[in-house]
Design a protein around this motif. Structure first.
Motif, mmCIF file in Angstrom:
data_model
loop_
_atom_site.group_PDB
_atom_site.id
_atom_site.type_symbol
_atom_site.label_atom_id
_atom_site.label_comp_id
_atom_site.label_asym_id
_atom_site.label_seq_id
_atom_site.Cartn_x
_atom_site.Cartn_y
_atom_site.Cartn_z
ATOM 1 N N GLY A 136 0.812 -1.214 0.000
ATOM 2 C CA GLY A 136 0.000 0.000 0.000
ATOM 3 C C GLY A 136 0.840 1.256 0.000
ATOM 4 O O GLY A 136 0.535 2.235 -0.694
ATOM 5 N N ALA A 137 1.951 1.252 0.770
ATOM 6 C CA ALA A 137 2.829 2.424 0.784
ATOM 7 C C ALA A 137 3.483 2.639 -0.568
ATOM 8 O O ALA A 137 3.638 3.772 -1.032
ATOM 9 N N ALA A 138 3.880 1.537 -1.229
ATOM 10 C CA ALA A 138 4.487 1.676 -2.557
ATOM 11 C C ALA A 138 3.502 2.239 -3.565
ATOM 12 O O ALA A 138 3.876 3.030 -4.443
ATOM 13 N N LEU A 139 2.242 1.849 -3.456
ATOM 14 C CA LEU A 139 1.232 2.382 -4.374
ATOM 15 C C LEU A 139 0.874 3.818 -4.047
ATOM 16 O O LEU A 139 0.490 4.584 -4.936
ATOM 17 N N ARG A 140 1.023 4.191 -2.775
ATOM 18 C CA ARG A 140 0.583 5.525 -2.345
ATOM 19 C C ARG A 140 1.614 6.612 -2.613
ATOM 20 O O ARG A 140 1.283 7.713 -2.993
ATOM 21 N N THR A 141 2.891 6.275 -2.437
ATOM 22 C CA THR A 141 3.919 7.296 -2.580
ATOM 23 C C THR A 141 4.197 7.583 -4.046
ATOM 24 O O THR A 141 3.965 6.738 -4.932
ATOM 25 N N ARG A 142 4.747 8.772 -4.293
ATOM 26 C CA ARG A 142 5.084 9.180 -5.653
ATOM 27 C C ARG A 142 6.587 9.364 -5.849
ATOM 28 O O ARG A 142 7.020 9.698 -6.943
ATOM 29 N N ALA A 143 7.351 9.188 -4.802
ATOM 30 C CA ALA A 143 8.813 9.261 -4.919
ATOM 31 C C ALA A 143 9.328 7.939 -5.477
ATOM 32 O O ALA A 143 9.069 6.874 -4.909
ATOM 33 N N VAL A 144 10.061 7.981 -6.569
ATOM 34 C CA VAL A 144 10.440 6.767 -7.299
ATOM 35 C C VAL A 144 11.346 5.878 -6.465
ATOM 36 O O VAL A 144 11.132 4.657 -6.365
#
Length: 838
Positions: free
Chosen positions: A559-567
């Protein structure tokens, strides 16, 4: 058309141009010499030219000097210094030899008269020499006089007062020598040695006197402190660099010794009353250091402020420490150190105030050094559960951490962490107000505020973990707490990244409503990874806890990987989610009671998911890290299956399928395609070996023939396709297993047929310039021939003399060395020829 002059005409043209360049260079060098002479300082009465010499490029309006001024040769000071040093050294050696060796051959009157006469002469000579402008010679004789005065002291003690105590006599003699050389140096102000020598002698009277009197340690500390105060006064107001440097060294040594004595007495005091005298010593040292810092230059003032702050903390904290239990002594010093922050309200010089603030920061840092080892024990303690997976959940948190940490002695550690975390958090929250309140002492900076926020977050997390271990909460509560903390840290990292991408509010120095800041987000992300590993290890005590924790971690990190926008953060979080998923599949295999080789195919579920995910992400930056992490899971599966050949063949074939699925995408085809071919071929070999097949060609040729047909069709459609892609897999499918079987086959038919086939393939590769055929066929032919000739080579080697093989090897090396360059050129040509093949 371009006109090309005849060679003779072109040569003359080049000569003329070179002559012009030489003339221009000479002109520029002359002009440079004049400019250098014009910039050099000249004597007051030195004449100046009004015009420059003719032909030197002078332009009207430009100044012109009197030409380069010859520098007056300096006196050979180095040679003079060497001669004077050697002369003074020889005289000193002679005086010492006279005192120690020839002393006994003279009477008491004669001995005293000679030493006194020579000393007085050595003391009087520098005054005469200074009047004659012979300063260096005067310095040499002053050094001799210094040594003679020391010999006089030794002589007096040996003859006039042999019964006197050595320490007492040395203390009195040091005081006398200090007074003598101070007066002598002030009288002859041009000498550089006497006053530093006096400062050196000042260091010993009080210390040696207290030692000789058998005074207690606290009195010795006071003697050291008084000496250090005298040194500080001399360092501030002394005359000459040598005096100040000598006094500064004495201040550092004596002051440090006084502080160590006071600190040692304070720490060993049995009660508050016993800590009062050491506290008074330390507090006096703090006042003296602050007074010196008030008048010292910036760098020394900052050091003095720091020493004053630390000494004050040691003084007050030592008294309070003696009144509390041993576990709570560190928090007492911590609170005293935080009290130093009130210096922002006191009108101190900027450097001294900064030094006190440094001391206020050093005390919490020291407290953290004491409090962080228990936190490390909480995080790393569950590592022991790896050897006893699912052995049963312990009753309390400490039961899962081992017995290496004495928890009863660290009860105050959570308090220390909480206090420091609260202070850093307050600094982060009210940073603008703090900067305004302490504007002369604190330099505004985004990095400092970000570091405060990151430290507050990390220490707050450690506080909760350590408090749970100190209270020994139940095991399920500890697991749930650590999981919730990981979720909170992920939320901080993800929400901070989103706010930081929102605009200017993301700056570190932004107000409370702005972004959290990169330092805080990085700290939260690192804490989330560390906490996830720790709670994952902690969950290994119970089967249910393992599934619950790793399932929650997989969901949270996904969920955190899908939520964040920092590559970068997104890639790290996605990789972690893949790892947690792989662990879950391994746990499922253990729950099913599968052996390691039986669990290997199950572990390929996650790599299959990553291949499908990579096909969906395509060229997204996260795709490659996710697929590589899945490939590592597949490598683990191969390792688990190594012990059983049938399962290994199955796992290799499944990995080949996954690689072929990845090779469908153009961006993965160059690597995944070759990998799939290798895996399929390896799976076939392993399967044949597991089935104990003695005629592998019956299984490999049906694969090789259609593979070669496909390769031919591929080359017709795309002539630029590599021969390795078209023919490599098909040829390797038969040649390599046949070579492996032929290597152990005692019969001659298989090696013969394999050698003929390899020879044909090699010739075809050479004729049609196909690299794969040439190299594969040639390698198999060479190895097959080597296998057939090996017995004869062994027989021949056994029949030859033992000295012959080394001799032949030596000759070969000589031949290769002699023709090395030719062989290198031939190797390069062979490499180029192979590179031109397809």
């Amino acid at each position: 058309m371009e006109h090309v002059p005849p060679p003779a005409e072109e040569l003359a043209l080049l000569d003329r141009e070179l002559a012009q360049l030489d003339a221009r260079r000479a002109h520029l060098l002359t002009r440079r010499a004049w400019l250098v002479s014009a910039l050099q300082p000249q004597a007051p009465n030195a004449p100046r030219w009004s015009t420059p010499p003719v032909g030197h490029g002078w332009a009207p309006g430009q100044p012109w000097g009197s030409g380069p001024r010859t520098a007056k040769p300096s006196a050979p000071r180095s040679a003079q210094n060497v001669l004077l040093t050697l002369g003074g050294l020889l005289l000193t050696v002679a005086a010492v030899a006279f005192t120690l060796v020839s002393w006994g051959s003279m009477g008491i009157g004669g001995r005293s008269a000679v030493l006194a006469l020579v000393t007085l002469a050595a003391l009087a000579a520098p005054a005469v020499l200074l009047r004659r402008k012979l300063a260096a010679t005067a310095e040499a004789l002053a050094a001799l006089a210094l040594v003679l005065t020391l010999l006089d002291v030794y002589a007096i003690h040996a003859v006039a007062a042999p019964e006197a105590d050595g320490l007492t006599f040395t203390a009195v003699a040091s005081a006398v020598l200090a007074a003598l050389w101070a007066a002598y140096g002030l009288a002859l102000g041009k000498l550089h040695l006497p006053l530093p020598a006096a400062v050196f002698f000042v260091q010993w009277p009080l210390l040696l006197g207290a030692w000789a009197a058998g005074a207690p340690a606290i009195v010795v500390g006071w003697a050291l402190l008084v000496t250090a105060v005298v040194d500080g006064a001399i360092a501030l107001w002394g005359k000459g660099l040598g005096v100040r440097v000598t006094a500064g060294i004495g201040l550092a040594v004596m002051g440090s010794a006084a502080l160590l004595v006071g600190l040692g007495e304070s720490l060993t005091a049995g009660g508050p009353l016993g800590a009062l005298l050491p506290g008074a010593l330390l507090l006096t040292a703090a006042v003296a250091a602050l007074a010196g810092a008030w008048r010292a230059p910036d760098g020394y003032a900052q050091v003095g402020g720091a020493v004053a702050g630390l000494a004050a903390v040691a003084a007050v904290g030592g008294v309070l420490r003696a009144a509390v239990p041993g576990t709570w002594q560190v928090p007492v010093y911590l609170l005293c150190g935080l009290a130093l922050l009130s210096v922002v309200r006191v009108r101190l010089p900027r450097s001294a105030g900064r030094g006190v603030l440094l001391a206020a920061g050093a005390v919490p840092a020291g407290a953290l050094v004491w409090a962080l080892p228990p936190v490390a024990a909480v995080l790393l303690g569950p590592v022991q559960l790896v050897a006893e997976v699912w052995a049963g959940a312990p009753d309390g948190f400490r039961g899962a951490l081992g017995a290496s940490m004495p928890w009863s002695e660290t009860a105050a550690a959570p308090v220390v962490l909480a206090v420091v975390a609260g202070g850093l958090g307050a600094a982060f929250r009210w940073w603008p107000a703090l900067v305004r309140a302490a504007a002369p002492l604190i330099t505004p900076g985004a990095k400092v505020r970000g570091a405060s926020g990151a430290g507050a977050l990390g220490l707050g997390w450690g506080t909760l973990l350590l408090a749970a271990a100190t209270l020994d909460v139940p095991y399920p509560v500890a697991v749930a707490l650590e999981t919730v903390l990981v979720a909170g840290l992920l939320a901080v990292a993800v929400l901070g990244a989103d706010r930081g991408a929102g605009g200017a509010g993301s700056a570190e120095g932004a107000g409370p409503g702005g972004g959290i800041g990169s330092a805080v987000r990085v700290s939260a992300l690192v804490g989330a990874f560390g906490g996830a590993v720790s709670v994952g290890l902690l969950s290994l005590a119970s089967e249910a806890a393992t599934y619950a924790v790793f399932g929650a971690l997989a969901v949270l990190f996904t969920g955190a990987a899908l939520r964040t926008r920092a590559v970068v953060e997104q890639a790290a979080l996605a990789v972690a989610a893949v790892v947690w998923g792989t662990v879950l599949t391994g746990c499922a295999a253990r729950s099913l009671g599968l052996a390691p080789h039986e669990a290997a195919p199950l572990l390929l579920v996650v790599p299959a998911v990553t291949v499908g995910l990579g096909a969906r992400l395509r060229r997204h930056p996260v795709a490659l890290p996710v697929e590589l992490t899945g490939a590592l899971g597949a490598l683990v599966a191969v390792g688990l299956a190594v012990g059983r050949a049938p399962f290994l063949a199955l796992v290799l074939a499944l990995c080949g399928v996954l690689a072929a699925g990845a090779a469908v995408r153009p961006e993965r085809r160059p690597v995944a395609g070759y990998l799939a071919a290798v895996l399929f071929v390896a799976a076939a070999w392993v399967r044949l070996a597991a089935s104990e097949v003695s005629v592998p060609e019956a299984y490999t040729l049906p694969v090789t023939v259609p593979a070669l047909v496909v390769g031919v069709l591929r080359r017709r459609k795309d002539p630029g396709a590599s021969s390795w892609t078209a023919y490599g897999p098909g040829l390797a499918a038969t040649l390599l297993p046949s070579l492996a079987v032929a290597w152990t086959d005692p019969d001659w038919l298989r090696p013969l047929l394999l050698g003929v086939a390899a020879l044909v393939i090699t010739l075809l590769g050479a004729k049609y310039r196909l690299q794969a055929l040439l190299l594969l066929g040639g390698a198999v032919l060479a190895l097959d021939t080597l296998h057939e000739l090996a017995p004869y080579v062994v027989q021949v080697a056994g029949a030859l003399p033992r000295w012959l093989p080394p001799a032949l090897a030596g000759l070969l090396l000589l031949a290769v060395g002699a023709t090395y360059e030719q062989r290198l050129r031939e190797a390069r040509r062979l490499k180029d020829a192979l590179g031109r093949m397809r």
